[in-house]
Design an enzyme around this catalytic site. Structure first.
Site, short mmCIF file in Angstrom:
data_model
loop_
_atom_site.label_atom_id
_atom_site.label_comp_id
_atom_site.label_asym_id
_atom_site.label_seq_id
_atom_site.Cartn_x
_atom_site.Cartn_y
_atom_site.Cartn_z
CG ASN A 263 -1.56 -1.27 1.35
OD1 ASN A 263 -2.48 -1.96 0.82
ND2 ASN A 263 -0.99 -1.79 2.88
CD GLU A 296 5.55 -6.25 -0.34
OE1 GLU A 296 4.80 -5.94 -0.90
OE2 GLU A 296 5.57 -7.70 -0.47
#
Ligand code: B3K
Ligand code: ZN
Length: 864
Positions: A263, A296
């Site tokens: 995210n 990530e």
């Protein structure tokens, strides 16, 4: 009544009906009655007056259009249909959701006491009604309202406001200046300890780094933080990519379906992929954490700044980001060992997926449940396809391609074709044949025939390539094939074709083609598909003597390891023959002598040596067989290990004693521990006083790599100290569930007939919890994937254990159920008796009235 879930097809893609220029979300948090207000500005793309929004399991409270209550809507099970809309309007929707009862761990849920979200792939629709698809990008402003007991109220981007409310609660408001799709939205609320740090980017901007962990876990956070800083630095130097927000947050939660989620500005991580210290985490865990933190982080550009047009393009971001994280690990650590890891994943898991009912191209064209396509094919084979492009273009042109890709597509949602086009245009290379890799299914085979001609001093290699049977693309692929030729002294021969020195990469593009190397004075040994330069199966009849030569001399560490794998393959083929003929199974002297020489010399990287002398796993070896001979294979593995232990006991002991490390984290010390553990694993099988004292001191030390290594050794050898040691470990670590996962995993690999009863007892262990994916994977996942003896029992008890669990998980957490189902997918590769038993479990699942779409898709494919 079961409704058959519907498939979606890549060919049906249509651009979104509306553009969303901004989205304001307000969350009024409550465990069972969270209110979500979503105010968004929509503009119709082609004059339409209707809008269909995605939404699942939501209680609709109100709808306003341009500030007025709106009545032209129909609420369906998975959609909200609005009609009679103006061309441009502000839509305000209020819904209610219950995070506490959301055990699917998708959407907004409670992990322990903290609220968190998981929206990829289609979880945002469990939060509010929206165009929940990756090609609808917008600017998010998010207000989170919560109790004072949750001091941290987080969302993406930068915090722009915070304060107290009259009712005693507080709020925080976040604004993300970058447009993003709904799958990158995140919210976290809870009470955490924080580790803060700072990174100064290459252009001199200061970025705050914050790691949020459960209270009391701060001492386990520094490694992840250091990994993040290394990743930020590496992406600047190797890819010229700089971070773009003022803050980067990582939150560790205990209930999470995968490893982590990228995210924007607010990564949510499975705590297992963040928390580590020497006492609780192994060297392997340290490595995994660094690579996932990197992965990530790298998504910030490959995934977030440039995202996917639709979910069929998932490999656009995942294949590319896996390639990037592999390169990160290889640049910072050992390239050879990282390559071994990557190839092991391909051979053991991806080739199996390719050969089973879930086989799909790296860009799938039909999907029922998107979560089922976060696969080794999309991720790992996808990374291999990127790696092949890197091989064909070279680093410089590849980086030019990356730059062009960002120049063209920053802020957009694009396709794999767009990526390849950028690579092609920047490098002026024709990639049209290469692009078939995005469509083809299954593992291609490349048969190699070689011929040495001593009169002309030439060596000719002939390649015949064949698409897999299940491949709809029955035409030749562009395969970069790397080769090395060794002379009898083990030196690499210069490669000359038509009088000129040539590169070691051969472009194999035809169904059949040959290449002739000149000035080859003697019969060489060919190192084929060096570095696994393409994800293919090579058919070539190596003689053991040739493999032994490669193990001793090849210039690449990877190639030496690969030769041991090929050697074990030869041994196991012979072993299975012996098993069937009731003969004696034992390793060839030639191979044992080779290992002996390696152990005596102890040259080079000790971690590589540890990998060279390890017997491959059941899963790896089974890929050699069309019908997997379970019992013969299990017997061979046990026998090979015992053979190494008994015939090489002395060199193993000497090697063990020579390994120096003092618990430090240097590569040298990590390698020494890896080698120590492999030696001890074997030595426990031929235990004497001295070995026992080594075992005891490893069990007693406070380094988890050594402690767990010793525990595995005694548990596998079933030494008398095994049971008490397991009990001590249990009482010592009950307070730390991540450590207990290691213990659960070990229990699950017990070879004796007690295994299944033991696992059922462990369901009642105070640390076990079926709603936590980490626990389930540790205990039952390790059983089904790592205990071939008991899982494949002929009385079907092993299969029943997994079947029983899947029935329960189907209702609790379909995503986790679906992943746990994987061992059943290859049921057709076993003998008739086992096929019948596995099929029974699949059929049992297929009859569940509440069968989730996740399981339906895989069960249906497996059975039909
Ligand atoms: N993108 C996520 C995976 C999401 C899985 C959804 N079922 C983590 C990653 O690959 O980085
Ligand atoms: Zn990823």
């Amino acid at each position: 009544m079961q409704i058959k879930p519907q498939a979606k097809y890549l060919k049906d893609y249509q651009a979104p009906s509306h553009e969303v220029t901004r989205l304001e979300l307000t969350f009024d948090l409550h465990p069972t009655k969270t209110k979500v207000k979503a105010k968004a500005h929509y503009i119709a793309n082609c004059g339409t007056t209707s809008l269909v929004l995605d939404g699942v399991g939501l209680t609709l409270l109100s709808i306003n259009v341009n500030g007025q209550p709106f009545e032209h809507f129909e609420c369906q099970e998975q959609h909200l249909q609005l009609s009679n809309l103006p061309n441009e309007f502000e839509l305000e929707i209020e819904t209610e959701i219950s995070p506490k009862t959301n055990t699917s761990l998708e959407g907004l849920y409670l992990s322990g006491g903290a609220y968190c979200t998981q929206c990829e792939a289609e979880g945002f629709r469990k939060i509010t009604y929206f165009l929940d698809r990756p090609d609808v990008l917008t600017i998010y402003t998010v207000t989170v309202i919560g109790e004072q007991s949750m001091p941290c109220l987080l969302s993406n981007g930068n915090q722009v406001e915070s304060g107290q409310l009259d009712d005693g609660r507080h709020f925080a408001k976040w604004h993300d200046p970058f447009k993003k799709p709904s799958y990158l939205f995140a919210l976290v609320a809870g009470d955490f300890d924080k580790l803060e740090d700072m990174f100064v980017t290459c252009s001199g901007r200061k970025v705050n780094l914050v790691l949020f962990v459960d209270k009391g876990n701060l001492a386990k956070a520094p490694h992840a933080m250091a990994s993040l800083k290394r990743a930020m630095k590496w992406d600047e130097s190797r890819f010229k990519l700089e971070y773009d927000l003022d803050i980067y947050m990582i939150v560790a939660v205990d209930f999470f379906n995968m490893g982590a989620m990228e995210n924007k500005g607010l990564n949510v991580f499975n705590s297992a992929c963040v928390l580590a210290n020497q006492q609780t985490a192994t060297d392997r865990d340290y490595h995994t954490i660094e690579s996932i933190v990197g992965h990530e982080y790298f998504h910030n550009w490959t995934g977030n700044r440039v995202t996917c047009r639709d979910w069929f393009q998932l490999s656009l971001k995942e294949g590319l980001t896996v390639f990037r994280d592999q390169e990160f690990s290889s640049d910072l650590g050992s390239r050879g060992l990282n390559r071994i890891d990557a190839v092991m994943a391909m051979r053991t898991h991806q080739f199996a997926e390719d050969a089973g009912p879930m086989a799909h191209p790296i860009r799938p064209n039909k999907v029922i449940e998107m979560n089922n396509f976060y696969t080794v094919t999309v991720y790992n084979k996808g990374a291999e396809v990127i790696r092949m492009m890197h091989t064909l273009l070279g680093e410089e042109n590849f980086q030019k391609g990356m730059q062009l890709y960002f120049e063209r597509h920053d802020g957009q949602a694009v396709t794999c074709d767009d990526f390849v086009a950028a690579m092609q245009d920047a490098s002026q290379t024709n990639l049209s044949q290469f692009k078939l890799w995005y469509e083809q299914v299954g593992t291609p085979t490349l048969t190699v025939a070689t011929e040495f001609d001593d009169i002309s001093a030439t060596y000719t290699c002939t390649f015949t390539q064949k698409n897999a049977q299940n491949d709809p693309v029955q035409s030749p692929l562009h395969i970069p094939f790397a080769i090395e030729l060794l002379d009898k002294n083990g030196h690499a021969l210069a490669l000359k074709v038509n009088g000129k020195t040539t590169s070691k990469i051969i472009d194999v593009t035809h169904p059949e083609q040959s290449i002739t190397f000149e000035q080859i004075p003697e019969q060489p040994v060919a190192v084929l598909l060096e570095d696994f330069s393409a994800p293919v199966i090579v058919n070539y009849d190596y003689k053991l003597s040739e493999l032994v030569h490669i193990i001793a001399h090849a210039s690449s560490d990877y190639a030496r390891w690969e030769a041991t794998q090929q050697a074990f393959k030869l041994e196991v083929l012979e072993g299975v023959k012996q098993y069937n003929a009731h003969g004696t199974i034992s390793l060839s002297c030639e191979l044992v002598d080779t290992f002996n020489a390696l152990l005596c010399k102890r040259q080079g990287d000790l971690a590589l040596l540890a990998e060279l002398i390890r017997v491959p796993s059941f899963d790896t070896l089974s890929s050699e067989f069309e019908c997997i001979p379970v019992d013969a294979l299990n017997t061979c593995i046990v026998q090979f290990e015992l053979d190494i232990a008994t015939r090489l006991a002395n060199p193993l002991k000497q090697t063990y004693e020579s390994c120096e490390e003092k618990g430090e984290m240097s590569h040298k010390a990590v390698s020494a521990r890896a080698l120590k553990n492999v030696c001890l694993y074997y030595l426990a099988m031929v235990c004497d006083e001295k070995i026992l004292s080594w075992i005891q001191s490893q069990l007693d030390c406070d380094n988890m790599t050594l402690k767990l290594g010793a525990l595995k050794a005694v548990f596998n050898a079933q030494l008398p100290c095994s049971e008490p040691s397991m009990a001590v470990f249990d009482s010592q670590w009950r307070h730390d569930l991540l450590v207990m996962d290691k213990w659960f995993a070990l229990q699950a690999t017990q070879k004796s007939d007690q295994a299944i009863a033991n696992i059922k007892n462990l369901y009642e262990h105070p640390c076990f919890d079926k709603s936590n994916p980490n626990r389930v994977r540790a205990l039952v996942g390790s059983f089904a994937r790592g205990n071939a003896v008991q899982f494949h029992r002929l009385d079907g008890q092993g299969y029943r254990l997994l079947g029983d669990l899947l029935v329960e998980l189907n209702a609790i957490n379909p995503q986790n159920a679906s992943r746990m189902l994987t061992p059943f997918m290859s049921w057709k590769r076993y003998d008739k008796a086992r096929q019948k038993l596995m099929k029974e479990q699949l059929e049992r699942l297929s009859k569940l009235t509440d069968l989730s779409g996740d399981l339906y898709e895989k069960v249906d494919k497996a059975l039909n």
